[in-house]
Design a protein around this motif. Structure first.
Motif, PDB file in Angstrom:
ATOM      1  N   GLU A  93      34.860  70.282 -23.859  1.00  0.00           N
ATOM      2  CA  GLU A  93      35.560  69.337 -24.724  1.00  0.00           C
ATOM      3  C   GLU A  93      34.817  67.993 -24.732  1.00  0.00           C
ATOM      4  O   GLU A  93      34.124  67.622 -23.783  1.00  0.00           O
ATOM      5  CB  GLU A  93      36.991  69.123 -24.234  1.00  0.00           C
ATOM      6  CG  GLU A  93      37.843  70.370 -24.345  1.00  0.00           C
ATOM      7  CD  GLU A  93      39.251  70.120 -23.866  1.00  0.00           C
ATOM      8  OE1 GLU A  93      39.569  68.931 -23.518  1.00  0.00           O
ATOM      9  OE2 GLU A  93      40.036  71.068 -23.831  1.00  0.00           O
ATOM     10  N   GLN A  94      35.010  67.302 -25.865  1.00  0.00           N
ATOM     11  CA  GLN A  94      34.322  66.015 -26.025  1.00  0.00           C
ATOM     12  C   GLN A  94      34.695  65.033 -24.936  1.00  0.00           C
ATOM     13  O   GLN A  94      33.834  64.345 -24.380  1.00  0.00           O
ATOM     14  CB  GLN A  94      34.670  65.422 -27.403  1.00  0.00           C
ATOM     15  CG  GLN A  94      33.922  64.116 -27.719  1.00  0.00           C
ATOM     16  CD  GLN A  94      32.437  64.324 -27.881  1.00  0.00           C
ATOM     17  OE1 GLN A  94      31.995  65.448 -28.268  1.00  0.00           O
ATOM     18  NE2 GLN A  94      31.653  63.302 -27.577  1.00  0.00           N
ATOM     19  N   LYS A  95      35.951  64.938 -24.598  1.00  0.00           N
ATOM     20  CA  LYS A  95      36.415  63.993 -23.564  1.00  0.00           C
ATOM     21  C   LYS A  95      35.809  64.343 -22.215  1.00  0.00           C
ATOM     22  O   LYS A  95      35.421  63.464 -21.450  1.00  0.00           O
ATOM     23  CB  LYS A  95      37.929  64.025 -23.487  1.00  0.00           C
ATOM     24  CG  LYS A  95      38.609  63.437 -24.709  1.00  0.00           C
ATOM     25  CD  LYS A  95      40.103  63.559 -24.605  1.00  0.00           C
ATOM     26  CE  LYS A  95      40.631  62.797 -23.440  1.00  0.00           C
ATOM     27  NZ  LYS A  95      42.118  62.824 -23.374  1.00  0.00           N
TER      28      LYS A  95
ATOM     29  N   ALA B 263      33.011  66.003 -21.695  1.00  0.00           N
ATOM     30  CA  ALA B 263      31.571  65.697 -21.716  1.00  0.00           C
ATOM     31  C   ALA B 263      31.320  64.210 -21.580  1.00  0.00           C
ATOM     32  O   ALA B 263      30.411  63.754 -20.852  1.00  0.00           O
ATOM     33  CB  ALA B 263      30.951  66.227 -23.011  1.00  0.00           C
ATOM     34  N   GLU B 264      32.095  63.381 -22.286  1.00  0.00           N
ATOM     35  CA  GLU B 264      31.918  61.924 -22.183  1.00  0.00           C
ATOM     36  C   GLU B 264      32.181  61.425 -20.766  1.00  0.00           C
ATOM     37  O   GLU B 264      31.475  60.544 -20.271  1.00  0.00           O
ATOM     38  CB  GLU B 264      32.848  61.231 -23.181  1.00  0.00           C
ATOM     39  CG  GLU B 264      32.436  61.443 -24.630  1.00  0.00           C
ATOM     40  CD  GLU B 264      33.402  60.773 -25.584  1.00  0.00           C
ATOM     41  OE1 GLU B 264      34.451  60.241 -25.099  1.00  0.00           O
ATOM     42  OE2 GLU B 264      33.124  60.735 -26.794  1.00  0.00           O
TER      43      GLU B 264
ATOM     44  N   ASN C 292      29.937  74.222 -24.269  1.00  0.00           N
ATOM     45  CA  ASN C 292      31.092  74.176 -25.154  1.00  0.00           C
ATOM     46  C   ASN C 292      32.271  73.439 -24.522  1.00  0.00           C
ATOM     47  O   ASN C 292      33.426  73.881 -24.568  1.00  0.00           O
ATOM     48  CB  ASN C 292      31.514  75.592 -25.573  1.00  0.00           C
ATOM     49  CG  ASN C 292      30.408  76.353 -26.290  1.00  0.00           C
ATOM     50  OD1 ASN C 292      29.696  75.784 -27.108  1.00  0.00           O
ATOM     51  ND2 ASN C 292      30.286  77.641 -26.013  1.00  0.00           N
TER      52      ASN C 292
END
Length: 259
Positions: free
Chosen positions: A194-196, A198-199, A192
């Protein structure tokens, strides 16, 4: 060397006066001698002139004719005798100097000629020192250019590319691990996130993977370039010599070279 016979024997003194018959006989002998002389019969011409001189011993000019005939025959010594007798009996003759010069020329002709070798050595100019020929001048050794490696600078170029690749791979690897570390710090559980975050973590893994590949390729390029340069990019021997090798229990061929 005796130049002539005894004048007293050849032309004896005459203290008598020629008679009219003697004079006529002398004229006839002189005429016959002249004819023989003109026909190049010099022996008969000499004999008739001597007969004329015996008949008229005051006709000393006949001695000049006799000398000329002897000279034509090549008997110069007899010609000298006749001319010297003429000068001795006519010391005040007007042609005395001319006769004396002729006597001297005849005597000079009687002297032996120098040998051909002596004449050649006397007349030949002294030999000038000759310039050294091209074969006498030592040849300067030609400057041989240093041997060139067969592959030039390509091995070093490969090594340089390998170094650059290692550098790029190292930077990507460090950057990748840095991004992975930052992402793990922001989301330790990796759930879970954050997108940033994970990227950034995924990008870090990609950079680290690519960096690792580049590090491997770069290291291989450096190693291969060095091996290429040191092991295969040396000048080949200009002369290769094969020598058979044989010994107890050994047989083969030895190879040697010289640059």
């Amino acid at each position: 060397m005796a130049l002539a016979g005894d004048p007293a024997i050849e032309y004896p003194e005459c203290n008598r006066t020629a008679t009219a018959a003697d004079l006529e006989g002398a004229k006839g002998a002189h005429k016959a001698a002249t004819q023989f002389y003109e026909r190049a019969d010099y022996d008969r011409a000499i004999q008739y002139w001597k007969d004329a001189y015996q008949l008229d011993c005051s006709a000393h000019g006949v001695l000049i004719n006799i000398a000329n005939a002897y000279e034509k025959k090549g008997e110069r010594a007899e010609a000298v005798t006749a001319l010297e007798t003429y000068l001795a009996r006519t010391p005040d003759a007007s042609d005395a100097q001319t006769i004396q010069d002729k006597i001297q020329n005849l005597k000079n002709a009687l002297r032996p000629a120098p040998s051909a070798s002596a004449s050649a050595s006397a007349s030949a100019p002294s030999a000038l020192p000759t310039a050294p020929t091209a074969s006498a001048i030592p040849n300067r050794p030609k400057e041989v250019p240093p041997p060139q490696p067969p592959y030039g600078y390509y091995p070093w170029a490969a090594t340089g590319v390998g170094v650059v690749t290692v550098a790029v791979g190292g930077m990507l690897t460090l950057s990748g691990f840095s991004d992975i570390g930052a992402a793990e710090d922001s989301c330790p559980s990796r759930k879970n996130c954050e997108q940033k975050v994970a990227e950034r973590g995924n990008q870090g893994r990609t950079h680290a993977t690519v960096g690792g590949v580049l590090l491997g390729l770069g290291a291989a390029g450096i190693a291969g370039g060095l091996i290429w340069e040191l092991g295969f990019n040396q000048p080949w021997p200009s002369k290769i010599r094969l020598t058979p090798v044989a010994g107890p229990g050994t047989a083969g061929i030895g190879m040697g070279g010289r640059f």
